[in-house]
Design an enzyme around this catalytic site. Structure first.
Site, mmCIF file in Angstrom:
data_model
loop_
_atom_site.group_PDB
_atom_site.id
_atom_site.type_symbol
_atom_site.label_atom_id
_atom_site.label_comp_id
_atom_site.label_asym_id
_atom_site.label_seq_id
_atom_site.Cartn_x
_atom_site.Cartn_y
_atom_site.Cartn_z
ATOM 1 N N LYS A 76 -93.407 44.600 -64.183
ATOM 2 C CA LYS A 76 -93.133 45.976 -64.754
ATOM 3 C C LYS A 76 -91.768 46.272 -64.531
ATOM 4 C CE LYS A 76 -95.261 50.485 -65.567
ATOM 5 N NZ LYS A 76 -96.739 51.218 -65.579
ATOM 6 N N SER A 151 -99.191 52.663 -69.381
ATOM 7 C CA SER A 151 -97.548 52.308 -69.526
ATOM 8 C C SER A 151 -97.145 50.918 -69.284
ATOM 9 C CB SER A 151 -96.984 53.378 -68.454
ATOM 10 O OG SER A 151 -97.282 53.385 -67.309
ATOM 11 N N SER A 175 -102.559 53.483 -66.088
ATOM 12 C CA SER A 175 -101.642 52.531 -66.633
ATOM 13 C C SER A 175 -101.833 51.047 -66.321
ATOM 14 C CB SER A 175 -100.191 52.951 -66.467
ATOM 15 O OG SER A 175 -100.006 53.927 -67.026
HETATM 16 N N1 GLN Z 1 -101.105 57.730 -69.678
HETATM 17 C C1 GLN Z 1 -100.978 58.386 -68.453
HETATM 18 C C2 GLN Z 1 -99.897 59.287 -68.616
HETATM 19 O O1 GLN Z 1 -99.138 59.281 -69.547
HETATM 20 C C3 GLN Z 1 -101.137 57.667 -67.474
HETATM 21 C C4 GLN Z 1 -99.780 57.023 -67.163
HETATM 22 C C5 GLN Z 1 -99.816 56.070 -65.702
HETATM 23 O O2 GLN Z 1 -100.990 55.796 -65.217
HETATM 24 N N2 GLN Z 1 -98.526 55.749 -65.450
HETATM 25 O O3 GLN Z 1 -99.536 60.177 -67.622
#
Ligand code: GLN
Length: 484
Positions: A76, A151, A175
């Protein structure tokens, strides 16, 4: 021998060690397939030619003692990689080349892993669909115009499409697990403090954790073994005896007590998720585990708590992007003008929304009402789990309240987007380990995941439960090459 890119990480390791294939052959195969994957938009930066060179070097002087002997891995784009552009999916870091390596990627390199490239993600890891990335959305290889989750959407897409054998993502509120669930892959978020956060672009520091995404549970255990380490460079890193997760992996879970929290039966949850959960319960029973009904009474408050704590920490972490120290700069008439222009042009909509929420809940008049209150509720959520773990060894829930949705379907409705994390955020708030495994499909044939949540530092138990369930489930990911 079966096609190289179809092989699991453990198969590749075995075949390289027994000299059936070379690291160069493996790396070239993944690079060739990745080169054809433009439609998926999974990569932000490729490191292909350097990877092939490194693979050749490995083959000239192989070291088969290493845990990832000459294995190419794309990660990532939130992990700082020395000399390789690191953007966090943002325009504001579009020209940022770190001069240091994150600890988790360093651990991969130290074990013979080879960096193949940096994978697309939501901007600063804020999102559930990979649509907030400055570099455009990512396609789910399952079907065109379907989100891969977020994400870590570039990561989940890349593993599902066989562009990389495994990958690492980060999980602040889901994420790793949510994109894994949307793409039919395995995703593990370790206990907070297990994997160093040093060199990971910070989103919400008290929640962020790195973890593996893979094709199966065994591969996740191999990668976790590599990336989990105590690190002095991260003040929240915890020193504890880490297991040899892959060597200790067993499908014997007889007598394990598995909790089923009633609060995870949320209103409006599709019947197919209910059914999947019920099947999951049957599978663990068949493996000899005991099912125990439990209650996590503060579950309902997890999402609102998360959407105070995470933006608060994000607003503070993102203050460093001012056009002075690094990254993008938009010239201004004076210093303040430059700050304002840099930040308004450099950040995307979702990031700005979070910064505004974060600064609001931290502002002097509202701190007690929102931030402090949220921290107190966070403690109650944690206590719910502590209480449950006096009775059970692990908890089984669905990973997400739905399967993958269409690109664009939720972009204008942030709240419905946030609801995606309903089953994953409590785990981050309590700092626990959680794993999502593919457990079936919905009527449309899109993958659905089940989540196993563990006690702090007990990754081995959830890996073992996941491993046993995986055998019973026999999930086969249906990916066609429509995107080539
Ligand atoms: N979808 C969640 C957010 O937008 C989690 C994102 C994540 O785990 N980085 O905060």
């Amino acid at each position: 021998m079966s096609n190289i890119t179809n092989q699991t990480l453990s198969e590749l390791i075995k075949n390289i060690k027994s000299k059936k294939i070379s690291s160069t052959e493996v790396t070239k195969a993944f690079v060739e397939r990745s080169e054809k994957s433009k439609k998926l938009n999974a990569y932000i930066t490729d490191n292909f030619s350097s990877a092939i060179k490194k693979a050749k070097n490995f083959d000239e002087k192989p070291n088969f003692e290493l845990k990832l002997p000459g294995i190419p891995i794309a990660v990532k784009d939130l992990f700082c990689t020395n000399g390789v552009k690191t953007t966090a999916g943002s325009k504001i870091l579009n020209n940022f080349i770190p001069s240091y390596e994150s600890t988790v990627t360093q651990n991969i390199l130290d074990q013979g892993g080879i960096l193949m490239g940096k994978l697309n993600c939501d901007e600063f890891a804020m999102g559930s669909s990979n649509e907030t990335s400055f570099f455009g959305n990512v396609q789910n290889p399952i079907k065109e115009n379907l989100v891969p989750g977020g994400s870590s959407g570039g990561s989940s897409s890349a593993v599902a499409a066989n562009l990389t054998p495994v990958t690492i993502g980060t999980d602040t509120g889901g994420s790793i697990r949510q994109p894994a669930s949307f793409t039919g892959t395995v995703g593990l978020k370790p206990t907070y403090g297990s994997c160093s956060r040093y060199g990971i672009v910070a989103f919400a520091s008290s929640l962020d954790q790195a973890g593996p995404i893979s094709k199966n549970v065994k591969d996740a255990s191999i990668l976790l073994e590599v990336i989990s380490s105590f690190d002095k460079k991260d003040s929240t890193s915890i020193e504890f005896k880490r297991n040899q997760y892959s060597e200790e992996l067993t499908n014997n879970i007889k007598g394990k007590k598995i909790g089923i929290p009633k609060e995870y039966r949320v209103e409006g949850m599709p019947q197919e998720i209910e059914d999947l959960w019920r099947k999951g319960i049957e599978y663990v029973k068949e493996c000899g585990a005991e099912i125990i009904d439990i209650s996590l009474p503060h579950t309902n408050y997890a999402l609102p708590t998360y959407y105070i704590v995470a933006p608060a920490e994000a607003s503070s972490n993102l203050a460093r992007y001012d056009g002075v120290k690094y990254g993008f700069r938009s010239p201004g008439e004076n210093l303040i003008d430059m700050y304002e222009k840099t930040r308004s042009e450099g950040f995307g909509e979702e990031v700005k929304r979070r910064i505004m929420i974060g600064t609001y809940v931290l502002s002097s008049g509202y701190y007690d009402a929102y931030y402090l209150k949220a921290q107190k509720v966070r403690q109650l959520i944690k206590k719910d789990f502590d209480e449950a773990y006096t009775k059970v060894d692990a908890i089984l829930t669905p990973s997400t309240p739905s399967s993958a949705f269409k690109i664009g379907e939720k972009t204008n409705d942030p709240v419905s987007m946030y609801l995606n994390d309903i089953f994953t955020v409590p785990v981050n708030l309590a700092g626990l380990p959680g794993i999502s495994i593919p457990a079936g499909t919905d009527q449309k044939g899109y993958p659905l995941g089940l989540q196993i949540i563990g006690k702090p530092f007990d990754e081995q138990t959830i890996l073992n439960i996941a491993y046993s369930m995986e055998e019973k489930i026999g999930f086969k990911n249906q990916i066609t090459d429509w995107w080539i």
